[in-house]
Design an enzyme around this catalytic site. Structure first.
Site, mmCIF file in Angstrom:
data_model
loop_
_atom_site.group_PDB
_atom_site.id
_atom_site.type_symbol
_atom_site.label_atom_id
_atom_site.label_comp_id
_atom_site.label_asym_id
_atom_site.label_seq_id
_atom_site.Cartn_x
_atom_site.Cartn_y
_atom_site.Cartn_z
ATOM 1 C CB ILE A 155 -1.119 -5.233 4.081
ATOM 2 C CG1 ILE A 155 0.279 -4.628 3.945
ATOM 3 C CG2 ILE A 155 -1.498 -6.120 2.911
ATOM 4 C CD1 ILE A 155 1.380 -5.656 4.016
ATOM 5 C CE LYS A 156 -8.165 -4.612 0.182
ATOM 6 N NZ LYS A 156 -9.049 -5.415 -0.693
ATOM 7 N N GLY A 157 -4.601 -1.197 2.268
ATOM 8 C CA GLY A 157 -4.880 0.163 2.722
ATOM 9 C C GLY A 157 -5.862 0.941 1.877
#
Length: 260
Positions: free
Chosen positions: A138-140
């Protein structure tokens, strides 16, 4: 009568260019390499000889450092006479639009009517998870959130050093729509061999026409070689999660029928 391209020819045509260093068109380039010899004056002379044979003239040695007792790393600087003809440059253009997260989620929900299932891993002995995590977590990466952020995409990240049979079995168990593999280790073309082995295993395990979408990523994959190694798509260095998500929708989600 044949003609030879010169620096003036490069200035005359916008399609003919040379590298730029200190002044426009001077042809100056910098490159690095390692030679399998201890660092001494002879090694530095060998580095300059190699640079001249590669077309750098004059060639300047700007850095030399021992890499253990038997190897030396060099950085050389010099001018090349070669021209680049932009008319002969070929690139692979992106054939699908970049979509925002909201549009991707809405498209999957309205058209597929279920979550898109993605299984990702670093296969073989590759323990570098930075690439696959940048796309999936999710941090990408580069200011974009990874595929875990998309509520209509279910991500199964298997991590590093996953054996191909394990990846195939998990993809079958999860009913994966797509399998994403990352390969950073490239010694002796390990990334090509591992990915080709993975592709062959999936095609053997699945009936024809039911193989998940196979996507490979890594800094040393060449664009345009996907079919050669048996995958559907290759993503190189700098790829963002949004690019991958947009491609998955393009490849896996059928377009909504138009109202007439």
């Amino acid at each position: 009568m044949s003609t030879r391209h010169t620096p003036s020819a490069a200035k005359a045509s916008p399609d003919l260019i040379r590298p730029y260093g200190d002044t426009t068109g001077d042809g100056m380039v910098q490159m690095s390499f390692t030679l399998p010899i201890p660092h001494d004056k002879r090694a530095e002379g060998a580095a300059l000889q190699l640079a001249r044979k590669m077309g750098l003239e004059p060639a300047l040695l700007v850095h030399a450092r021992a890499m253990g007792p038997d190897f030396t790393f060099f950085v050389v600087y010099g001018s090349v006479r070669h021209l680049v003809d932009l008319r002969e440059v070929t690139v692979i253009e992106r054939e699908y639009p970049l979509l925002g997260a909201k549009e991707i989620n809405l498209t999957i929900k309205k058209t597929l009517r279920r979550k898109l299932v993605i299984v990702g891993a670093c296969i073989g002995t590759d323990a570098h998870t930075v690439g696959i995590d940048a796309i999936l977590n999710i941090k990408g990466f580069a200011g974009e959130k990874g595929l875990e952020y998309y509520r209509e995409i279910r991500v199964v990240n298997l991590g590093a050093q996953v054996l191909v049979p394990e990846l195939v079995a998990r993809a079958r168990a999860e009913k994966a729509d797509a399998v994403l593999v990352s390969q950073v280790v490239t010694q002796r073309d390990a990334h090509i061999h591992n990915t080709s082995q993975m592709s062959a295993a999936f095609r053997e395990a699945y009936p024809a026409g039911q193989v998940p979408l196979l996507v490979a990523g890594g800094p040393r994959f060449e664009e345009g070689t996907a079919s050669t190694i048996g995958v559907d798509r290759i993503f190189g260095r700098g790829t963002t999660p949004g690019e991958v998500a947009s491609y998955l929708v393009h490849a896996l989600v059928p377009p909504s029928p138009r109202k007439v």
